[in-house]
Design a protein around this motif. Sequence first.
Motif, mmCIF file in Angstrom:
data_model
loop_
_atom_site.group_PDB
_atom_site.id
_atom_site.type_symbol
_atom_site.label_atom_id
_atom_site.label_comp_id
_atom_site.label_asym_id
_atom_site.label_seq_id
_atom_site.Cartn_x
_atom_site.Cartn_y
_atom_site.Cartn_z
ATOM 1 N N UNK A 1 0.847 -1.203 0.000
ATOM 2 C CA UNK A 1 0.000 0.000 0.000
ATOM 3 C C UNK A 1 0.882 1.253 0.000
ATOM 4 N N UNK A 2 1.955 1.249 0.801
ATOM 5 C CA UNK A 2 2.874 2.387 0.830
ATOM 6 C C UNK A 2 3.509 2.626 -0.539
ATOM 7 N N UNK A 3 3.778 1.553 -1.259
ATOM 8 C CA UNK A 3 4.359 1.699 -2.598
ATOM 9 C C UNK A 3 3.327 2.246 -3.565
ATOM 10 N N UNK A 4 2.159 1.619 -3.605
ATOM 11 C CA UNK A 4 1.178 1.961 -4.633
ATOM 12 C C UNK A 4 0.383 3.239 -4.327
ATOM 13 N N UNK A 5 0.591 3.847 -3.167
ATOM 14 C CA UNK A 5 0.030 5.177 -2.925
ATOM 15 C C UNK A 5 0.675 6.214 -3.834
ATOM 16 N N UNK A 6 1.844 5.883 -4.377
ATOM 17 C CA UNK A 6 2.587 6.812 -5.232
ATOM 18 C C UNK A 6 2.190 6.706 -6.707
ATOM 19 N N UNK A 7 1.192 5.894 -7.036
ATOM 20 C CA UNK A 7 0.821 5.726 -8.445
ATOM 21 C C UNK A 7 0.319 7.020 -9.077
ATOM 22 N N UNK A 8 -0.159 7.943 -8.270
ATOM 23 C CA UNK A 8 -0.638 9.226 -8.806
ATOM 24 C C UNK A 8 0.510 9.984 -9.482
ATOM 25 N N UNK A 9 1.673 9.991 -8.874
ATOM 26 C CA UNK A 9 2.830 10.729 -9.397
ATOM 27 C C UNK A 9 3.828 9.848 -10.140
ATOM 28 N N UNK A 10 3.805 8.542 -9.895
ATOM 29 C CA UNK A 10 4.801 7.649 -10.491
ATOM 30 C C UNK A 10 4.493 7.391 -11.959
ATOM 31 N N UNK A 11 5.541 7.451 -12.783
ATOM 32 C CA UNK A 11 5.369 7.093 -14.189
ATOM 33 C C UNK A 11 5.505 5.583 -14.369
ATOM 34 N N UNK A 12 6.225 4.923 -13.457
ATOM 35 C CA UNK A 12 6.298 3.464 -13.461
ATOM 36 C C UNK A 12 6.775 2.983 -12.095
ATOM 37 N N UNK A 13 6.425 1.754 -11.788
ATOM 38 C CA UNK A 13 6.887 1.113 -10.557
ATOM 39 C C UNK A 13 7.456 -0.241 -10.960
ATOM 40 N N UNK A 14 8.757 -0.401 -10.772
ATOM 41 C CA UNK A 14 9.430 -1.655 -11.091
ATOM 42 C C UNK A 14 9.558 -2.476 -9.818
ATOM 43 N N UNK A 15 9.100 -3.716 -9.866
ATOM 44 C CA UNK A 15 9.133 -4.603 -8.709
ATOM 45 C C UNK A 15 10.060 -5.770 -8.992
ATOM 46 N N UNK A 16 10.947 -6.046 -8.053
ATOM 47 C CA UNK A 16 11.825 -7.211 -8.137
ATOM 48 C C UNK A 16 11.672 -8.001 -6.848
ATOM 49 N N UNK A 17 11.375 -9.269 -6.976
ATOM 50 C CA UNK A 17 11.327 -10.144 -5.811
ATOM 51 C C UNK A 17 12.718 -10.727 -5.602
ATOM 52 N N UNK A 18 13.050 -10.992 -4.355
ATOM 53 C CA UNK A 18 14.334 -11.627 -4.057
ATOM 54 C C UNK A 18 14.115 -12.709 -3.004
ATOM 55 N N UNK A 19 15.008 -13.678 -3.022
ATOM 56 C CA UNK A 19 14.883 -14.816 -2.120
ATOM 57 C C UNK A 19 16.269 -15.372 -1.817
ATOM 58 N N UNK A 20 16.596 -15.419 -0.541
ATOM 59 C CA UNK A 20 17.839 -16.024 -0.065
ATOM 60 C C UNK A 20 17.460 -17.118 0.944
ATOM 61 N N UNK A 21 17.074 -18.296 0.457
ATOM 62 C CA UNK A 21 16.568 -19.344 1.354
ATOM 63 C C UNK A 21 17.559 -19.766 2.443
ATOM 64 N N UNK A 22 18.846 -19.747 2.143
ATOM 65 C CA UNK A 22 19.836 -20.153 3.147
ATOM 66 C C UNK A 22 19.820 -19.223 4.358
ATOM 67 N N UNK A 23 19.525 -17.930 4.125
ATOM 68 C CA UNK A 23 19.467 -16.953 5.220
ATOM 69 C C UNK A 23 18.032 -16.690 5.682
ATOM 70 N N UNK A 24 17.055 -17.309 5.019
ATOM 71 C CA UNK A 24 15.636 -17.076 5.284
ATOM 72 C C UNK A 24 15.283 -15.596 5.115
#
Length: 185
Positions: free
Chosen positions: A97-120
């Motif tokens: 919600x904190x990210x997508x509240x900026x859709x009014x002014x944002x020209x784009x929102x790039x999302x990257x998921x990350x996962x480090x299972x060894x470190x949880x």
Amino acid sequence: MLKNIFFACLFLILASCGKKPLPKPSGELRLEYPAPKYQNFTSDCPFTFDYSNFSEIQDGKKKCWYYINYPKMKAKIFITYFPIQNDFNAHTKEAEKLVYEHTIKASSIDTQSFSYPAKKVYGNFYQLQGETASNIQFYVTDSTKHFVTANLYFNTRPKPDSLAPAVDYIKKDMLHIIDTFKWKQ
């Protein structure tokens, strides 16, 4: 006397005619920041990470909340910690919600998921383009006990072109925080 004034004016006119004035080339702002050296952040909180020595850490409003200040850039990363108490979905929804509240002014929102299972260590990294109040945000979780959010803010009006070098510099630091993020056992 009139003759002297005439010759003086003629001399000034001829002396002022020299090289043609040339327009000055447009200058480009060049911001250079030092190469970061990283140091480990530890506290009584259940996490550690490495942060740049170009920044300084201050305590936030609550326990395990911190500000990573970049005083020369007038920027701060707000770090918040929440223990998960059967409310994991509520925390992820609030972070998004904190990210997508900026859709009014944002020209784009790039999302990257990350996962480090060894470190949880799992989460999402958001980069917002345009005249947004926050340029970069992420959350880190182990999905069972801990949830941490981080938001980058500048103490200035959002001007993407002029802030771009500082955003790029701090983006590298934030990615380094994610890469070195660990939960304490």
